[in-house]
Design a protein around this motif. Structure first.
Motif, PDB file in Angstrom:
ATOM      1  N   ALA A 245      -4.416  17.832  -4.341  1.00  0.00           N
ATOM      2  CA  ALA A 245      -3.274  18.536  -4.933  1.00  0.00           C
ATOM      3  C   ALA A 245      -2.578  19.390  -3.889  1.00  0.00           C
ATOM      4  O   ALA A 245      -1.337  19.456  -3.832  1.00  0.00           O
ATOM      5  N   SER A 246      -3.359  20.047  -3.035  1.00  0.00           N
ATOM      6  CA  SER A 246      -2.769  20.866  -1.966  1.00  0.00           C
ATOM      7  C   SER A 246      -1.959  20.004  -1.005  1.00  0.00           C
ATOM      8  O   SER A 246      -0.832  20.351  -0.639  1.00  0.00           O
ATOM      9  N   SER A 247      -2.515  18.846  -0.608  1.00  0.00           N
ATOM     10  CA  SER A 247      -1.805  17.974   0.340  1.00  0.00           C
ATOM     11  C   SER A 247      -0.546  17.376  -0.267  1.00  0.00           C
ATOM     12  O   SER A 247       0.419  17.084   0.441  1.00  0.00           O
ATOM     13  N   LEU A 248      -0.540  17.187  -1.601  1.00  0.00           N
ATOM     14  CA  LEU A 248       0.640  16.642  -2.277  1.00  0.00           C
ATOM     15  C   LEU A 248       1.661  17.720  -2.626  1.00  0.00           C
ATOM     16  O   LEU A 248       2.755  17.409  -3.097  1.00  0.00           O
ATOM     17  N   GLY A 249       1.297  18.971  -2.432  1.00  0.00           N
ATOM     18  CA  GLY A 249       2.189  20.081  -2.793  1.00  0.00           C
ATOM     19  C   GLY A 249       2.327  20.249  -4.292  1.00  0.00           C
ATOM     20  O   GLY A 249       3.340  20.751  -4.777  1.00  0.00           O
TER      21      GLY A 249
END
Length: 288
Positions: A245-249
């Motif tokens: 989720a963090s990498s996908l923003g």
């Protein structure tokens, strides 16, 4: 204050008064707290000490006006306690006494040493929440503002989860893991909690991320000491989900198993198929 006798951990006052720490030990001015401190510099619900497993205890400020201090420094987020730590609430000073730190080898024991007493499997809902860009947040806010913002966030999230029948199982410094045992009403309770947490996200401070998964979880005993230990593939899955989720923003993400049970209860959208480290397949995920 009471004398707990033979107990795993306790707070010790200046005259050797002892307050037992078991499960959640709440500290504050209200008479409903486990440790009641009647002073104007103590908030009604000031702080808690949260037992995680057998030998792990975390000190959590609940957004108190005057702060909670560990070894002379105001805590900015939940922090793990060690044997002999000095905890200050208002004018009251306590020493933490417990197994953590007194026997470093015990903390290094394999998980099976701690959980084989009672290991079982159950379907659970898992929710992992994490403050975004916590380092930047600490630079943007003053030393007085940061613990208020973090503490109130933890307190608000905890109230939402527990009001919906869930349990805040583990603090993670700048986040937490919560769970619901699967029951007929659990999906509706999780959906209601997510709606309330989305409203907290809209308040913008602190910005935080939510990921939700549903699966078969291994539950280790120790309930008499603190929250039960959650483990297994599905727990690893949700931690990998949070990094995705963090990498996908994305600030909100559901696994396929969670989406299938929540789609009729809240609006969802496809977020694509993605691999997770340590897992062989690509998995579909969903925003909400």
């Amino acid at each position: 204050m009471n004398s707990p006798g033979d107990t795993t951990a306790w707070l010790e006052g200046p005259e050797q008064q002892r307050t037992r720490v078991e499960g959640d030990c709440s500290i504050g001015r209200l008479p409903t707290n486990h440790l009641v401190l009647d002073h104007e510099k103590v908030s009604r619900r000031h702080a808690i000490i949260h037992a995680q497993g057998q030998d792990e205890f975390w000190l959590v400020d609940l957004g108190s006006s005057n702060g909670t201090y560990l070894n002379g420094r105001r805590i900015m987020q939940p922090v793990q306690l060690r044997e002999g730590d000095q905890v200050q609430v208002g004018p009251f000073l306590f020493a933490f006494r417990g197994p953590q730190g007194s026997d470093p080898a015990a903390a290094a024991l394999p998980a099976t040493e701690h959980t084989m007493m009672d290991l079982r499997s159950a379907k659970c809902w898992l929710l992992l929440a994490d403050i975004e860009s916590s380092t930047q947040l600490s630079r943007r806010l003053s030393a007085d503002e940061l613990p208020l913002v973090n503490g109130r966030w933890f307190s608000q999230c905890r109230q939402v989860i527990e009001a919906g029948g869930g349990t805040l199982n583990k603090y993670l410094g700048d986040g937490f893991l919560a769970c619901w045992r699967d029951k007929p009403e659990s999906a509706a309770a999780v959906a209601a909690a997510l709606a309330q947490m989305r409203a907290l996200q809209d308040q913008c401070q602190p910005a935080f991320r939510i990921v939700v998964h549903y699966g078969q979880v291994l539950i280790g005993g120790m309930a008499s000491v603190g929250e039960e230990t959650l483990s297994g593939k599905e727990v690893n899955f949700i931690f990998r989900m949070e990094k995705l989720a963090s990498s996908l923003g994305r600030s909100r993400l559901l696994s396929e198993s969670a989406q299938g049970r929540l789609a009729a209860l809240l609006p969802v959208e496809a977020a694509g198929c993605h691999p997770l480290p340590g897992f062989a397949e690509q998995y579909p995920f969903f925003g909400f």
